[in-house]
Design a protein around this motif. Structure first.
Motif, PDB file in Angstrom:
ATOM      1  N   VAL A  41       6.979  -4.596   7.469  1.00 43.26           N
ATOM      2  CA  VAL A  41       7.266  -4.363   6.058  1.00 43.26           C
ATOM      3  C   VAL A  41       7.087  -2.855   5.884  1.00 43.26           C
ATOM      4  O   VAL A  41       5.967  -2.381   5.699  1.00 43.26           O
ATOM      5  CB  VAL A  41       6.291  -5.148   5.146  1.00 43.26           C
ATOM      6  N   PRO A  42       8.183  -2.071   6.006  1.00 44.84           N
ATOM      7  CA  PRO A  42       8.051  -0.612   5.945  1.00 44.84           C
ATOM      8  C   PRO A  42       7.463  -0.143   4.607  1.00 44.84           C
ATOM      9  O   PRO A  42       7.881  -0.586   3.540  1.00 44.84           O
ATOM     10  CB  PRO A  42       9.477  -0.099   6.105  1.00 44.84           C
ATOM     11  N   THR A  43       6.469   0.748   4.711  1.00 44.25           N
ATOM     12  CA  THR A  43       5.812   1.291   3.516  1.00 44.25           C
ATOM     13  C   THR A  43       5.714   2.804   3.627  1.00 44.25           C
ATOM     14  O   THR A  43       5.901   3.377   4.708  1.00 44.25           O
ATOM     15  CB  THR A  43       4.384   0.730   3.361  1.00 44.25           C
ATOM     16  N   GLU A  44       5.429   3.433   2.491  1.00 43.29           N
ATOM     17  CA  GLU A  44       5.145   4.864   2.488  1.00 43.29           C
ATOM     18  C   GLU A  44       3.919   5.082   1.605  1.00 43.29           C
ATOM     19  O   GLU A  44       3.665   4.311   0.682  1.00 43.29           O
ATOM     20  CB  GLU A  44       6.334   5.667   1.969  1.00 43.29           C
ATOM     21  N   THR A  45       3.152   6.115   1.912  1.00 46.55           N
ATOM     22  CA  THR A  45       1.975   6.431   1.119  1.00 46.55           C
ATOM     23  C   THR A  45       2.389   7.391   0.015  1.00 46.55           C
ATOM     24  O   THR A  45       3.019   8.418   0.276  1.00 46.55           O
ATOM     25  CB  THR A  45       0.889   7.071   2.002  1.00 46.55           C
ATOM     26  N   VAL A  46       2.062   7.018  -1.226  1.00 48.15           N
ATOM     27  CA  VAL A  46       2.427   7.825  -2.378  1.00 48.15           C
ATOM     28  C   VAL A  46       1.142   8.233  -3.096  1.00 48.15           C
ATOM     29  O   VAL A  46       0.242   7.414  -3.266  1.00 48.15           O
ATOM     30  CB  VAL A  46       3.339   7.013  -3.339  1.00 48.15           C
ATOM     31  N   VAL A  47       1.063   9.489  -3.509  1.00 52.95           N
ATOM     32  CA  VAL A  47      -0.099   9.967  -4.259  1.00 52.95           C
ATOM     33  C   VAL A  47       0.240   9.859  -5.745  1.00 52.95           C
ATOM     34  O   VAL A  47       1.218  10.443  -6.209  1.00 52.95           O
ATOM     35  CB  VAL A  47      -0.464  11.422  -3.885  1.00 52.95           C
ATOM     36  N   GLU A  48      -0.559   9.062  -6.455  1.00 52.18           N
ATOM     37  CA  GLU A  48      -0.348   8.875  -7.895  1.00 52.18           C
ATOM     38  C   GLU A  48      -1.571   9.375  -8.642  1.00 52.18           C
ATOM     39  O   GLU A  48      -2.670   9.416  -8.100  1.00 52.18           O
ATOM     40  CB  GLU A  48      -0.164   7.387  -8.216  1.00 52.18           C
ATOM     41  N   GLU A  49      -1.352   9.734  -9.901  1.00 50.31           N
ATOM     42  CA  GLU A  49      -2.480  10.136 -10.733  1.00 50.31           C
ATOM     43  C   GLU A  49      -2.823   8.967 -11.658  1.00 50.31           C
ATOM     44  O   GLU A  49      -1.984   8.526 -12.445  1.00 50.31           O
ATOM     45  CB  GLU A  49      -2.143  11.384 -11.538  1.00 50.31           C
ATOM     46  N   VAL A  50      -4.037   8.437 -11.496  1.00 53.10           N
ATOM     47  CA  VAL A  50      -4.504   7.325 -12.321  1.00 53.10           C
ATOM     48  C   VAL A  50      -5.762   7.771 -13.049  1.00 53.10           C
ATOM     49  O   VAL A  50      -6.751   8.154 -12.411  1.00 53.10           O
ATOM     50  CB  VAL A  50      -4.792   6.074 -11.436  1.00 53.10           C
ATOM     51  N   ASN A  51      -5.726   7.752 -14.372  1.00 56.40           N
ATOM     52  CA  ASN A  51      -6.861   8.194 -15.207  1.00 56.40           C
ATOM     53  C   ASN A  51      -7.358   9.580 -14.796  1.00 56.40           C
ATOM     54  O   ASN A  51      -8.553   9.814 -14.686  1.00 56.40           O
ATOM     55  CB  ASN A  51      -8.018   7.190 -15.146  1.00 56.40           C
ATOM     56  N   GLY A  52      -6.416  10.484 -14.518  1.00 59.20           N
ATOM     57  CA  GLY A  52      -6.772  11.857 -14.172  1.00 59.20           C
ATOM     58  C   GLY A  52      -7.248  12.054 -12.749  1.00 59.20           C
ATOM     59  O   GLY A  52      -7.636  13.142 -12.367  1.00 59.20           O
ATOM     60  N   LYS A  53      -7.251  10.985 -11.939  1.00 57.84           N
ATOM     61  CA  LYS A  53      -7.687  11.094 -10.540  1.00 57.84           C
ATOM     62  C   LYS A  53      -6.504  10.857  -9.603  1.00 57.84           C
ATOM     63  O   LYS A  53      -5.661  10.006  -9.855  1.00 57.84           O
ATOM     64  CB  LYS A  53      -8.774  10.055 -10.241  1.00 57.84           C
ATOM     65  N   GLN A  54      -6.477  11.624  -8.504  1.00 57.50           N
ATOM     66  CA  GLN A  54      -5.449  11.439  -7.478  1.00 57.50           C
ATOM     67  C   GLN A  54      -5.799  10.192  -6.661  1.00 57.50           C
ATOM     68  O   GLN A  54      -6.928  10.051  -6.210  1.00 57.50           O
ATOM     69  CB  GLN A  54      -5.400  12.650  -6.540  1.00 57.50           C
ATOM     70  N   LYS A  55      -4.814   9.313  -6.475  1.00 59.54           N
ATOM     71  CA  LYS A  55      -5.061   8.093  -5.731  1.00 59.54           C
ATOM     72  C   LYS A  55      -3.878   7.818  -4.802  1.00 59.54           C
ATOM     73  O   LYS A  55      -2.727   7.908  -5.226  1.00 59.54           O
ATOM     74  CB  LYS A  55      -5.226   6.931  -6.733  1.00 59.54           C
ATOM     75  N   GLU A  56      -4.182   7.528  -3.534  1.00 63.52           N
ATOM     76  CA  GLU A  56      -3.122   7.198  -2.577  1.00 63.52           C
ATOM     77  C   GLU A  56      -2.866   5.696  -2.606  1.00 63.52           C
ATOM     78  O   GLU A  56      -3.800   4.900  -2.537  1.00 63.52           O
ATOM     79  CB  GLU A  56      -3.522   7.602  -1.152  1.00 63.52           C
ATOM     80  N   THR A  57      -1.590   5.319  -2.722  1.00 66.12           N
ATOM     81  CA  THR A  57      -1.234   3.896  -2.689  1.00 66.12           C
ATOM     82  C   THR A  57      -0.061   3.681  -1.738  1.00 66.12           C
ATOM     83  O   THR A  57       0.743   4.584  -1.516  1.00 66.12           O
ATOM     84  CB  THR A  57      -0.840   3.369  -4.089  1.00 66.12           C
ATOM     85  N   GLU A  58      -0.013   2.482  -1.181  1.00 65.70           N
ATOM     86  CA  GLU A  58       1.089   2.103  -0.300  1.00 65.70           C
ATOM     87  C   GLU A  58       2.198   1.488  -1.148  1.00 65.70           C
ATOM     88  O   GLU A  58       1.944   0.592  -1.944  1.00 65.70           O
ATOM     89  CB  GLU A  58       0.609   1.064   0.729  1.00 65.70           C
TER      90      GLU A  58
END
Length: 174
Positions: A41-58
């Motif tokens: 199941v090909p994925t990529e890591t994306v950096v998102e900003e959640v509540n002012g914090k940087q968070k990496e999600t697949e």
């Protein structure tokens, strides 16, 4: 023995990982490792900003799809088709069509390993494609993305050309 190819199956939304893990378990239990080689199941890591914090999600690159490297037979078709959450193979009238090698690399299902023996600033020759045998200078390259930009002289004008890393080779003095 036929060669294993990559096939794509459609799944219910959100069932991709479940279908992949169930299929891997089924392959293990039935001893089908020589027929079904890999499930992704090909994925990529994306950096998102959640509540002012940087968070990496697949993030899934192709939601609703699972990629399977297998030797296509009636048995493997049946095994895959009957996995809970799998709605069928991708292809005309559910007849599976394998991905071409180019599609496999372009879609990020497999990484092509290219031995690169040149770097930015080097003179290279284009080995295949419409500009075969043209010589140019490497301006930019990204090994992870299988990308090189070469400046070639066409019609007296410097022109940037974007190519795959394997499409060029260093110019050697004979």
């Amino acid at each position: 023995m036929p060669e294993a190819k990559w096939y794509v199956v459609h799944t219910y939304s959100g069932y991709e990982n479940k279908v992949a893990s169930t299929l891997e378990t089924t392959v293990e239990n039935r001893g089908l490792q020589d027929m079904i080689h890999d499930v992704k199941v090909p994925t990529e890591t994306v950096v998102e900003e959640v509540n002012g914090k940087q968070k990496e999600t697949e993030h899934k690159l192709y939601p609703g799809y699972v990629f399977i490297k297998m030797i296509y037979t009636d048995e493997t078709w049946y095994v895959v088709r009957n996995i809970r959450g799998c709605t069928g193979f991708v292809g005309p009238s559910s007849k599976p069509i394998p991905l071409s090698d180019e599609e496999v690399y372009r879609m990020g299902v497999e990484k092509k390993t290219v031995e690169v023996s040149y770097s930015v600033g080097d003179e290279v020759r284009i080995t295949y494609g419409p500009l075969e045998d043209f010589v140019g200078t490497v301006e930019e390259m990204d090994v992870d993305k299988d990308y090189v930009r070469v400046i070639v002289s066409m019609f007296g004008k410097e022109t940037p050309v974007e190519l795959d890393l394997g499409q060029v080779e260093p110019v050697t003095e004979d």
